[in-house]
Design a protein around this motif. Structure first.
Motif, PDB file in Angstrom:
ATOM      1  N   THR A  20       9.167   2.779  29.933  1.00 46.06           N
ATOM      2  CA  THR A  20       9.731   3.252  31.265  1.00 46.06           C
ATOM      3  C   THR A  20      11.027   2.697  31.191  1.00 46.06           C
ATOM      4  OG1 THR A  20       7.660   3.573  32.393  1.00 46.06           O
ATOM      5  CG2 THR A  20       9.664   3.246  33.515  1.00 46.06           C
ATOM      6  N   ILE A  21      11.063   1.278  31.246  1.00 40.49           N
ATOM      7  CA  ILE A  21      12.395   0.674  31.482  1.00 40.49           C
ATOM      8  C   ILE A  21      13.391   1.043  30.306  1.00 40.49           C
ATOM      9  CG2 ILE A  21      13.653  -1.441  31.492  1.00 40.49           C
ATOM     10  CD1 ILE A  21      10.955  -2.489  32.918  1.00 40.49           C
ATOM     11  N   THR A  22      12.979   0.970  28.839  1.00 39.94           N
ATOM     12  CA  THR A  22      13.917   1.175  27.885  1.00 39.94           C
ATOM     13  C   THR A  22      14.460   2.971  28.049  1.00 39.94           C
ATOM     14  OG1 THR A  22      12.581  -0.119  26.322  1.00 39.94           O
ATOM     15  CG2 THR A  22      13.963   1.748  25.361  1.00 39.94           C
ATOM     16  N   ASN A  23      13.420   3.712  28.587  1.00 38.66           N
ATOM     17  CA  ASN A  23      13.882   5.174  28.797  1.00 38.66           C
ATOM     18  C   ASN A  23      15.149   5.182  30.056  1.00 38.66           C
ATOM     19  OD1 ASN A  23      13.161   8.126  29.913  1.00 38.66           O
ATOM     20  ND2 ASN A  23      13.305   7.949  27.790  1.00 38.66           N
ATOM     21  N   LEU A  24      14.654   4.502  31.066  1.00 41.94           N
ATOM     22  CA  LEU A  24      15.674   4.307  32.201  1.00 41.94           C
ATOM     23  C   LEU A  24      17.075   3.994  31.698  1.00 41.94           C
ATOM     24  CD1 LEU A  24      13.419   2.863  35.273  1.00 41.94           C
ATOM     25  CD2 LEU A  24      14.886   5.315  35.192  1.00 41.94           C
ATOM     26  N   LEU A  25      17.139   3.001  30.766  1.00 46.51           N
ATOM     27  CA  LEU A  25      18.420   2.286  30.519  1.00 46.51           C
ATOM     28  C   LEU A  25      19.119   3.418  29.785  1.00 46.51           C
ATOM     29  CD1 LEU A  25      17.207  -1.147  29.523  1.00 46.51           C
ATOM     30  CD2 LEU A  25      19.002  -0.540  31.521  1.00 46.51           C
ATOM     31  N   LYS A  26      18.603   4.558  29.271  1.00 50.03           N
ATOM     32  CA  LYS A  26      19.302   5.697  28.540  1.00 50.03           C
ATOM     33  C   LYS A  26      20.052   6.507  29.689  1.00 50.03           C
ATOM     34  CE  LYS A  26      15.963   5.556  24.688  1.00 50.03           C
ATOM     35  NZ  LYS A  26      15.092   6.542  23.936  1.00 50.03           N
ATOM     36  N   THR A  27      19.974   6.319  30.830  1.00 51.72           N
ATOM     37  CA  THR A  27      20.533   7.155  31.931  1.00 51.72           C
ATOM     38  C   THR A  27      21.950   6.692  32.068  1.00 51.72           C
ATOM     39  OG1 THR A  27      19.441   6.015  33.618  1.00 51.72           O
ATOM     40  CG2 THR A  27      18.119   8.150  33.002  1.00 51.72           C
ATOM     41  N   ALA A  28      22.735   7.649  32.267  1.00 49.43           N
ATOM     42  CA  ALA A  28      24.275   6.927  32.648  1.00 49.43           C
ATOM     43  C   ALA A  28      24.223   6.186  33.982  1.00 49.43           C
ATOM     44  CB  ALA A  28      24.934   8.447  32.718  1.00 49.43           C
ATOM     45  N   GLU A  29      23.443   6.472  34.787  1.00 49.44           N
ATOM     46  CA  GLU A  29      23.725   5.649  35.905  1.00 49.44           C
ATOM     47  C   GLU A  29      22.837   4.322  35.984  1.00 49.44           C
ATOM     48  OE1 GLU A  29      23.905  10.171  36.448  1.00 49.44           O
ATOM     49  OE2 GLU A  29      22.340   8.706  35.411  1.00 49.44           O
ATOM     50  N   ALA A  30      22.289   4.091  35.072  1.00 52.53           N
ATOM     51  CA  ALA A  30      21.229   2.823  35.031  1.00 52.53           C
ATOM     52  C   ALA A  30      22.212   1.449  35.143  1.00 52.53           C
ATOM     53  CB  ALA A  30      20.400   2.582  33.781  1.00 52.53           C
TER      54      ALA A  30
END
Length: 305
Positions: A20-30
């Protein structure tokens, strides 16, 4: 536009939390988003090792604007954990995005939430923004509103959260007094009223059914995306009372979701699609296996159990 913080709730599944966190970090806004991680305490000695494994991992998380970790020394349960965590973040920031530790999000997920939170911030008709779309079979609009509130990756404002009613009995009495059970149950397609009765009886500890009922009774609306902004990876037997199923898999959206200039009324087209989906899982006797999975999945979404 200031970006809304994320409230992430974890328990005893380190692998899911990492995904979940690894995937979230791929978003531009993270990188510009504050992350709050809430870790509940173990329910038994048997779960202590797994909970500690999760905690060891979350203390290594970087890449967000800030990371704040709240660890409960004892188990307080999913309902209390979410209610207290959401309230804490809203008291500090006025808005938030809530994510569970078993979701893979779209690259456009945080943009969708932040655009919606910004655009409808002062529209009292809107109580919630949901990022998940059921695997419906009928077409739905690119974005739309439905009456009530949701809990499967969602966002809200402090001004809307004030309508939450902790007393399930009070909510049920009002639904019955106003003869709204049929509408509340999606015209009989899914027994949400019974879910509320079960919460009152202590058969579940769902905060979400009370959130939905409170918003429904006050004629508030939730914004939904026409393509799901998240996929649940938790239906793999790793959660408590959560079996293995792919019946509710969705394709993650790959393009931005329009959030502006939408009529803040319940979409008839989306209502038909949701109702058709609910009925389709219950229609024939040979669907009993899927029906059980469906109810287990909805219970998992609403209660975490």
């Amino acid at each position: 536009m200031s970006l809304a913080p994320i409230a992430l709730f974890v328990y005893n599944r380190a692998d899911h939390a990492k995904q979940t966190i690894t995937n979230l970090l791929k978003t531009a806004e993270a990188a510009h988003t504050d992350l709050y991680i809430f870790s509940d305490g173990p329910r038994s000695e048997k779960e202590t090792v797994k909970v500690q494994e999760v905690r060891n991992y979350i203390h290594t998380v970087t890449g967000f604007a800030s990371v704040t970790i709240v660890e409960q020394p004892k188990n307080i349960g999913l309902s209390r954990s979410i209610l207290s965590g959401v309230s804490m973040v809203l008291d500090k920031h006025g808005k938030m995005i809530q994510i569970d530790d078993d979701l893979i999000v779209s690259p456009w997920c945080l943009k969708y939430f932040n655009d919606a939170l910004d655009h409808y911030e002062h529209d009292d008709r809107v109580a919630c923004v949901c990022g998940f779309l059921y695997p419906v079979r009928k077409p739905v609009p690119p974005a739309f509103f439905m009456r009530g509130a949701d809990c499967a990756i969602w966002a809200t404002w402090k001004r809307a959260w004030t309508i939450f009613e902790a007393d399930g009995q009070k909510l049920l009495q009002e639904i019955e007094r106003r003869k709204l059970s049929f509408k509340f149950d999606f015209h009989g397609a899914y027994p949400y009223t019974q879910m509320l009765r079960d919460q009152i009886a202590g058969k579940n500890d769902s905060w979400a059914i009370r959130w939905h009922a409170a918003a429904f009774l006050q004629n508030k609306y939730t914004l939904y995306p026409g393509q799901s902004m998240a996929h649940n990876i938790g239906m793999d037997s790793s959660g408590t009372n959560c079996g293995t199923s792919s019946d509710y898999d969705v394709e993650i959206g790959t393009s931005p979701i329009p959030v502006e200039n939408l009529p803040v009324v319940q979409s008839p087209q989306a209502f038909r699609a949701f109702k058709d989906f609910f009925i389709g899982m219950n229609k024939y006797s040979w669907f009993k296996r899927k029906r059980k999975r469906f109810k287990r999945w909805v219970r998992y979404i609403f209660t975490g159990a």
